[in-house]
Write a protein that holds these residues in place. Structure first.
Motif, mmCIF file in Angstrom:
data_model
loop_
_atom_site.group_PDB
_atom_site.id
_atom_site.type_symbol
_atom_site.label_atom_id
_atom_site.label_comp_id
_atom_site.label_asym_id
_atom_site.label_seq_id
_atom_site.Cartn_x
_atom_site.Cartn_y
_atom_site.Cartn_z
ATOM 1 N N ASP A 103 37.057 85.727 24.809
ATOM 2 C CA ASP A 103 35.724 85.842 24.758
ATOM 3 C C ASP A 103 35.270 84.648 24.983
ATOM 4 N N ASP A 105 31.055 82.122 25.377
ATOM 5 C CA ASP A 105 29.728 82.068 24.851
ATOM 6 C C ASP A 105 29.250 80.500 24.936
ATOM 7 N N HIS A 115 27.684 84.221 29.216
ATOM 8 C CA HIS A 115 28.862 84.740 27.963
ATOM 9 C C HIS A 115 30.036 85.555 29.067
ATOM 10 N N ALA A 120 31.491 89.213 23.973
ATOM 11 C CA ALA A 120 31.274 87.916 24.311
ATOM 12 C C ALA A 120 30.206 88.061 23.375
#
Length: 572
Positions: A103, A105, A115, A120
């Motif tokens: 993930d 961001d 993101h 995320a």
């Protein structure tokens, strides 16, 4: 001479021989065992320290990569203070795939917020990073362990948060060879729960924190080594390092004490058996000498006493007085035997150096591994850093190779002197061996500007020899030829099959060997006066012993300014 007097003499002789031997043997054992014990414990701490350095380097590199990615968005996708979202999304997808990121961001205040990844949106909810912290791990109870790396870009207020799978650092904590069959390394969080996999099953570190004494000490911000139980519990040697870079976790290195201190147990058994045999022999000889002690012992015995004092002072080679009555002569011969045995005991003490050399292979292997890891990771560095580090790594590898060669020479010397050296004879193609060693030395010769030629018979030569030892002899002779032959010179390897033997010749065009040194060239620890490098002086001595063990012979012919010719023969 009555029985009482003979008994007193016997016990006096026993005391003169056994007490110094017992004292010296005990001191030698405790000194050597203390050294081995401390080095073993210290080596476990070195493993933990190296694991910490590797982990911190990995996290630093991931953070640097994140900063570089933020800069790439600014340079590639930002125009007139605005970021092209499609461009940024494309760069982010490529970056996450390349670095195996779960993930991501990204925040550019007042410009854009990105993101990507199934979770995320949770990256902004993690606790704030503290000083020195590079990563933040998820809870130990999570089904899938992950960790977060956060970095600030050079653009004002820009921030990136990345989530990685724990497998990105799991590979760092595989058990290194130097920790043996029972060793392991692992990472725990600030509460004492496992972050990486443990090698052995246990409830501690999974259902509840590890409460072993070393773990408590480490989580109290201490770096050390100690002997204590582990999470099973099992008596082990602990090496632990506190890791503030992950918010307060610990790196632990273990090896069971039973395995780690096995060399001490073997050393103790050998010393005990040797001392027992020596004691029995000393007692037997003492009573035998006392039983035959003559009444006429004034002047000859005085000379013998003087000889004993000289032996106590360390002179074990002076001739023993053999004159006087027959019994005194026998006593002199008996004392000569004792002096010889005492000299052998001192040589056994010297052989302790070989034991230490053997134990040096572990830290040398560790240093070599670190050099390989550094060289492997050079590709991730910039060109300037690579150019700066490459010569240092190459120098490190050369010195490690030279130290390893010296350790192997000492081990070979120990095997030869102890009688444990054995040949492993098997039929092999000599021509193939020559081709192999030519391929090994040809680049080295070419690098120094030396012409390297071979003169080998065209028909196949098959001989039943120890292939490894034969290759070691040739490598030693060719290594010396490479060392002493100047640039523009010539080195030739010749192999001739005779009626019942093979004759090898290594000829060089170096400066030659002075006549006064030719007779000592194959002696142990002998080095030529012109040698300036870090040499043990064992190479030619070991080569001579290998050739003799085959039933062959080795010799040298040389003249100053005319080069040298080293010959050796091996029976077919």
């Amino acid at each position: 001479m009555n029985w009482s007097f003979r008994t007193r003499i016997s016990f006096l002789l026993i005391a003169l021989v056994l007490i110094p031997s017992i004292v010296l043997g005990t001191l030698g054992y405790w000194t050597s065992s203390d050294v081995i014990r401390k080095e073993t414990i210290r080596s476990v701490g070195m493993v933990a320290n190296n694991k910490k350095e590797l982990l911190v380097f990995r996290l630093h590199r991931q953070k640097e990569r994140a900063v570089e990615f933020l800069d790439s968005i600014v340079s590639t996708c930002m125009q007139a203070g605005t970021v092209n979202q499609l461009c940024a999304q494309r760069l982010l997808a490529s970056f996450m795939e390349t670095d195996s990121i779960l993930d991501a961001d990204i925040i550019f205040p007042g410009v854009i917020s990105l993101h990507r990844g199934p979770h995320a949106d949770t990256l902004r909810n993690h606790p704030p990073f503290i000083s020195q912290q590079l990563a933040q791990f998820s809870s130990h109870s999570a089904n899938k362990l992950t960790y977060i790396v956060e970095a600030k870009g050079h653009t004002q207020g820009s921030l990136i948060s990345l989530r990685y799978n724990i497998q990105k650092i799991e590979e760092i904590f595989t058990a290194p060879l130097e920790l043996g069959a029972t060793g392991e390394t692992f990472l725990v969080d600030a509460q004492g729960f496992f972050l990486t996999k443990s090698r052995f099953p246990s409830h501690q570190g999974h259902s509840h924190p590890i409460d072993a004494r070393p773990m408590i000490a480490c989580l109290s911000h201490h770096d050390s080594e100690m002997l204590a139980g582990d999470y099973r519990p099992e008596p082990v040697i602990h090496g632990f390092r506190f890791v503030p870079e992950i918010g307060g976790g610990c790196i632990m290195a273990h090896i069971q004490q039973k395995e780690a201190f096995l060399p001490l147990k073997n050393l103790r058994s050998k010393i005990f058996l040797s001392a027992l045999a020596f004691a029995i022999l000393a007692v037997s000889l003492s009573f035998w000498i006392a039983d035959r002690f003559a009444a006429q012992f004034t002047r000859p015995l005085t000379k013998l006493v003087e000889r004993m004092k000289a032996a106590q002072a360390g002179d074990l080679d002076s001739p023993v007085f053999m004159g006087g009555p027959k019994e005194i002569a026998l006593l002199g011969r008996g004392f000569s035997d004792l002096a010889s045995q005492l000299k052998q005991s001192i040589e056994l003490r010297d052989d302790f150096v070989a034991i230490v050399s053997h134990d040096l292979k572990n830290p040398l292997a560790l240093l070599s591994l670190n050099a390989s890891l550094m060289e492997k990771n050079l590709g991730q560095l910039g060109d300037e850093a690579k150019l700066s580090l490459m010569p240092k790594i190459e120098s490190m590898r050369r010195h490690l190779a030279r130290m390893n060669e010296m350790v192997c020479s000492v081990l070979d010397l120990t095997a030869i002197r102890s009688g444990n050296f054995k040949l492993l004879r098997e039929p092999f193609n000599v021509n193939a061996l020559i081709a192999e060693i030519m391929d090994t030395f040809r680049p080295l010769m070419a690098e120094k500007g030396i012409v390297f030629k071979d003169e080998v018979t065209t028909h196949e030569i098959v001989a039943s020899l120890d292939r490894g030892r034969t290759l070691q002899v040739l490598s030693n002779l060719l290594g010396n030829a490479l060392k002493f032959t100047p640039s523009g010179g010539e080195v030739t390897l010749q192999v001739v099959e005779k009626e019942k033997e093979i004759q090898f010749l290594v000829r060089d065009s170096g400066p030659g060997i002075p006549p006064e040194e030719l007779e000592r060239i194959f002696e142990r620890f002998h080095r030529l006066k012109r040698e300036r490098d870090f040499s043990s002086g064992l190479g030619l001595y070991i080569a001579k012993e290998f050739v003799r063990a085959h039933g062959g012979k080795i010799w040298v012919e040389s003249e100053v300014g005319m080069g040298s010719r080293f010959y050796f023969t091996l029976p077919l």
